[in-house]
Design a protein around this motif. Structure first.
Motif, PDB file in Angstrom:
ATOM      1  N   GLU A  19       8.818  -8.211 -24.058  1.00 31.07           N
ATOM      2  CA  GLU A  19       9.049  -7.287 -25.029  1.00 31.07           C
ATOM      3  C   GLU A  19      10.469  -6.225 -24.578  1.00 31.07           C
ATOM      4  N   ARG A  20      10.187  -5.921 -23.502  1.00 31.54           N
ATOM      5  CA  ARG A  20      11.427  -4.877 -23.033  1.00 31.54           C
ATOM      6  C   ARG A  20      12.754  -5.566 -22.645  1.00 31.54           C
ATOM      7  N   THR A  22      13.595  -8.558 -24.215  1.00 34.41           N
ATOM      8  CA  THR A  22      14.346  -8.634 -25.685  1.00 34.41           C
ATOM      9  C   THR A  22      14.740  -7.308 -26.326  1.00 34.41           C
ATOM     10  N   ARG A  23      14.213  -6.196 -26.115  1.00 35.56           N
ATOM     11  CA  ARG A  23      14.515  -5.102 -26.785  1.00 35.56           C
ATOM     12  C   ARG A  23      16.113  -4.695 -26.142  1.00 35.56           C
ATOM     13  N   VAL A  26      18.611  -6.548 -27.528  1.00 34.07           N
ATOM     14  CA  VAL A  26      19.149  -6.127 -28.960  1.00 34.07           C
ATOM     15  C   VAL A  26      20.080  -5.019 -28.944  1.00 34.07           C
ATOM     16  N   ARG A  54      11.082  -5.153 -35.623  1.00 35.50           N
ATOM     17  CA  ARG A  54      10.095  -4.721 -34.676  1.00 35.50           C
ATOM     18  C   ARG A  54      10.778  -4.194 -33.360  1.00 35.50           C
ATOM     19  N   HIS A  55      11.867  -4.790 -33.054  1.00 35.77           N
ATOM     20  CA  HIS A  55      12.589  -4.242 -31.835  1.00 35.77           C
ATOM     21  C   HIS A  55      13.120  -3.170 -32.091  1.00 35.77           C
ATOM     22  N   ALA A  58      10.945   0.211 -32.436  1.00 38.48           N
ATOM     23  CA  ALA A  58      10.675   0.758 -31.262  1.00 38.48           C
ATOM     24  C   ALA A  58      11.875   1.365 -30.496  1.00 38.48           C
ATOM     25  N   LEU A  59      13.265   0.846 -30.756  1.00 40.19           N
ATOM     26  CA  LEU A  59      14.339   1.408 -30.229  1.00 40.19           C
ATOM     27  C   LEU A  59      14.741   2.907 -31.167  1.00 40.19           C
TER      28      LEU A  59
END
Length: 239
Positions: A19-20, A22-23, A26, A54-55, A58-59
């Motif tokens: 997840e991190r 991919t974030r 982005v 979704r990402h 979070a950002l």
């Protein structure tokens, strides 16, 4: 009870790492390409729009990116402008290793001891030292490809630059500026850069926006020169 042949679940730590990663992709895509819509990010990264949202959520929560209304140059089209996501100062800091505080202190000392003109002279000398590589790239390109050549040379120096066509000219876009925080206080850095672009390209250019002034991208308008405009016309109207 686990079904026979069922693949073991990925450990939570492994999922979090993915997840991190991919974030970060982005955020890096926004750095490289400037403020972007969900659809643009999804297309560039090969993700679904739902995953991108979704990402981005979070950002935004981490103050790495922020939503804003898309900036439109020229006539507006019908409908509400698309929402874009741009890096915040905090987000840029994650990519930027420059010693901003030291640079500002040094320029403040120059200004205090030698005056504003000395700051401007420093800014010109600084960009001149970088410009030789830019000059070689521009002079090696055909007239219609010089903006693109300059963009590639700037990207090699960390400016994540692109060139694109605009009405009766081109736009040079720098999606990252390693000295943006310093240029907020000392715009002489931006002014010297604009001057060198004009000299390298052999035409008057106009700075439309800068990251230092709060814009998502540093944008420079480059009008067609007579030679490049003639070449473009010739290409559209063969004899």
């Amino acid at each position: 009870m686990k079904n026979v042949g069922e693949a073991p679940a990925a450990p939570a730590e492994e999922l979090a790492t993915g997840e991190r990663s991919t974030r970060n992709r982005v955020a890096r895509s926004i750095l490289d390409h400037g403020p972007s819509t969900v659809a643009e990010l999804a297309k560039r990264l090969g993700l679904t729009q739902a995953a991108v949202r979704r990402h981005l959520d979070a950002l935004v929560a981490d103050d790495v990116v922020a939503p804003r209304e898309q900036r439109v140059y020229g006539a507006r089209t019908r409908g509400r402008p698309a929402k874009v996501f741009a890096l915040t100062d905090c987000g840029r800091d994650a990519f930027d290793q420059s010693y901003d505080a030291l640079a500002v202190d040094a320029l403040r000392w120059i200004e205090r001891t030698a005056g504003e003109e000395a700051v401007a002279a420093f800014a010109r000398d600084r960009i001149e030292s970088q410009a030789e590589a830019y000059r070689e790239a521009v002079e090696a390109a055909a007239p219609e490809g010089r903006a693109e050549a300059l963009a590639k040379a700037l990207s090699a120096d960390g400016y994540a630059a692109t060139a694109r066509n605009a009405p009766v000219g081109q736009q040079l876009c720098q999606h990252h500026c390693p000295v943006a925080h310093v240029a907020e206080q000392y715009p002489q850095l931006c002014e010297a850069e604009t001057e060198i672009f004009s000299r390298l390209l052999g035409t008057h250019v106009q700075r439309l926006a800068t990251i230092a002034h709060g814009d998502g991208v540093c944008t420079t308008y480059i009008p067609h020169t007579t030679s490049s405009a003639s070449a473009s016309t010739a290409g559209r109207n063969p004899a």
